[in-house]
Design a protein around this motif. Structure first.
Motif, PDB file in Angstrom:
ATOM      1  N   ILE A 119       0.837  -1.203   0.000  1.00  0.00           N
ATOM      2  CA  ILE A 119       0.000   0.000   0.000  1.00  0.00           C
ATOM      3  C   ILE A 119       0.873   1.255   0.000  1.00  0.00           C
ATOM      4  CG2 ILE A 119      -0.310   0.064   2.516  1.00  0.00           C
ATOM      5  CD1 ILE A 119      -2.959   1.082  -0.070  1.00  0.00           C
ATOM      6  N   GLU A 120       2.019   1.194   0.669  1.00  0.00           N
ATOM      7  CA  GLU A 120       2.945   2.333   0.650  1.00  0.00           C
ATOM      8  C   GLU A 120       3.478   2.542  -0.772  1.00  0.00           C
ATOM      9  OE1 GLU A 120       4.850   2.269   5.132  1.00  0.00           O
ATOM     10  OE2 GLU A 120       5.596   0.814   3.665  1.00  0.00           O
ATOM     11  N   GLU A 121       3.852   1.450  -1.419  1.00  0.00           N
ATOM     12  CA  GLU A 121       4.350   1.534  -2.798  1.00  0.00           C
ATOM     13  C   GLU A 121       3.269   2.088  -3.726  1.00  0.00           C
ATOM     14  OE1 GLU A 121       6.803  -1.107  -6.058  1.00  0.00           O
ATOM     15  OE2 GLU A 121       6.247  -2.019  -4.142  1.00  0.00           O
ATOM     16  N   HIS A 122       2.046   1.643  -3.540  1.00  0.00           N
ATOM     17  CA  HIS A 122       0.925   2.135  -4.355  1.00  0.00           C
ATOM     18  C   HIS A 122       0.733   3.642  -4.167  1.00  0.00           C
ATOM     19  CE1 HIS A 122      -3.006   2.341  -6.266  1.00  0.00           C
ATOM     20  NE2 HIS A 122      -3.447   2.940  -5.178  1.00  0.00           N
ATOM     21  N   ILE A 123       0.766   4.102  -2.940  1.00  0.00           N
ATOM     22  CA  ILE A 123       0.567   5.533  -2.667  1.00  0.00           C
ATOM     23  C   ILE A 123       1.710   6.362  -3.240  1.00  0.00           C
ATOM     24  CG2 ILE A 123       0.558   7.250  -0.796  1.00  0.00           C
ATOM     25  CD1 ILE A 123      -1.309   5.330   0.714  1.00  0.00           C
ATOM     26  N   ILE A 124       2.929   5.876  -3.103  1.00  0.00           N
ATOM     27  CA  ILE A 124       4.068   6.606  -3.659  1.00  0.00           C
ATOM     28  C   ILE A 124       3.940   6.707  -5.178  1.00  0.00           C
ATOM     29  CG2 ILE A 124       6.573   6.618  -3.985  1.00  0.00           C
ATOM     30  CD1 ILE A 124       6.745   5.270  -1.169  1.00  0.00           C
ATOM     31  N   ARG A 125       3.541   5.624  -5.802  1.00  0.00           N
ATOM     32  CA  ARG A 125       3.362   5.639  -7.266  1.00  0.00           C
ATOM     33  C   ARG A 125       2.264   6.634  -7.659  1.00  0.00           C
ATOM     34  NH1 ARG A 125       5.917   5.609 -11.811  1.00  0.00           N
ATOM     35  NH2 ARG A 125       4.326   5.758 -13.386  1.00  0.00           N
ATOM     36  N   LYS A 126       1.188   6.633  -6.919  1.00  0.00           N
ATOM     37  CA  LYS A 126       0.079   7.545  -7.201  1.00  0.00           C
ATOM     38  C   LYS A 126       0.537   9.001  -7.052  1.00  0.00           C
ATOM     39  CE  LYS A 126      -4.749   8.159  -5.992  1.00  0.00           C
ATOM     40  NZ  LYS A 126      -5.860   7.624  -5.215  1.00  0.00           N
ATOM     41  N   ILE A 127       1.288   9.291  -6.000  1.00  0.00           N
ATOM     42  CA  ILE A 127       1.800  10.649  -5.787  1.00  0.00           C
ATOM     43  C   ILE A 127       2.760  11.025  -6.914  1.00  0.00           C
ATOM     44  CG2 ILE A 127       3.269  12.078  -4.289  1.00  0.00           C
ATOM     45  CD1 ILE A 127       1.968  10.553  -1.887  1.00  0.00           C
ATOM     46  N   ALA A 128       3.644  10.106  -7.292  1.00  0.00           N
ATOM     47  CA  ALA A 128       4.585  10.377  -8.389  1.00  0.00           C
ATOM     48  C   ALA A 128       3.836  10.692  -9.685  1.00  0.00           C
ATOM     49  CB  ALA A 128       5.529   9.202  -8.586  1.00  0.00           C
ATOM     50  N   ASP A 129       2.764   9.960  -9.943  1.00  0.00           N
ATOM     51  CA  ASP A 129       1.945  10.238 -11.130  1.00  0.00           C
ATOM     52  C   ASP A 129       1.339  11.637 -11.055  1.00  0.00           C
ATOM     53  OD1 ASP A 129       2.479   7.768 -12.263  1.00  0.00           O
ATOM     54  OD2 ASP A 129       0.578   6.866 -11.620  1.00  0.00           O
TER      55      ASP A 129
END
Length: 147
Positions: A119-129
């Motif tokens: 979930i942390e990886e998912h959120i970081i990816r979403k923020i990067a996008d």
């Protein structure tokens, strides 16, 4: 009746614009960091220490300013519907290199407890996008921390 409804939505939109105008870049970045810290449901002491140190170093704030900033950021994070208001502030003020550095900080915080939850990886990816980073910039930020 329709006039009252229209006024209500207009007032809501005006309040949202006023809030986003008052949002500082320090607050926007801290909220994004808090989102990652809170993502896995565990507020680990190592993550909290990393957050405090990161904010203190990145923004050169006094300890009491850092504490107040984090307290407000956690409250905003808990009530935020999405990341847009925070990432748009970062997009307004930071270059692509600086945004990549912010994503690196997100990775550091996620790794502070020794493991990165999906979930942390998912959120970081979403923020990067939302920060309009390319895949290469995202990977560079991740690899700089994981290497």
């Amino acid at each position: 009746m329709l006039a009252k409804i229209a006024k209500f939505f207009n007032d809501l939109q005006t309040d949202a614009v006023a809030e986003s105008d008052e949002l500082s870049i320090e607050m926007a970045c801290t909220v994004l960091l808090c989102e990652v810290m809170r993502a896995d449901g565990h507020l680990d002491s190592s993550e909290q220490t990393m957050l405090t140190n990161t904010i203190s170093q990145h923004f050169a704030l006094a300890p009491e300013e850092v504490s107040a900033l984090i307290e407000q950021a956690i409250a905003l994070s808990e009530h935020a519907i999405d990341f847009h208001q925070f990432t748009s502030k970062v997009n307004q003020h930071y270059s692509a290199t600086e945004k990549t550095q912010i994503v690196s900080l997100l990775w550091q915080l996620a790794l502070a407890d020794g493991k990165i939850a999906s979930i942390e990886e998912h959120i970081i990816r979403k923020i990067a996008d939302l920060l309009h980073l390319s895949r290469a910039e995202y990977i560079r930020a991740k690899e700089s921390i994981l290497s």
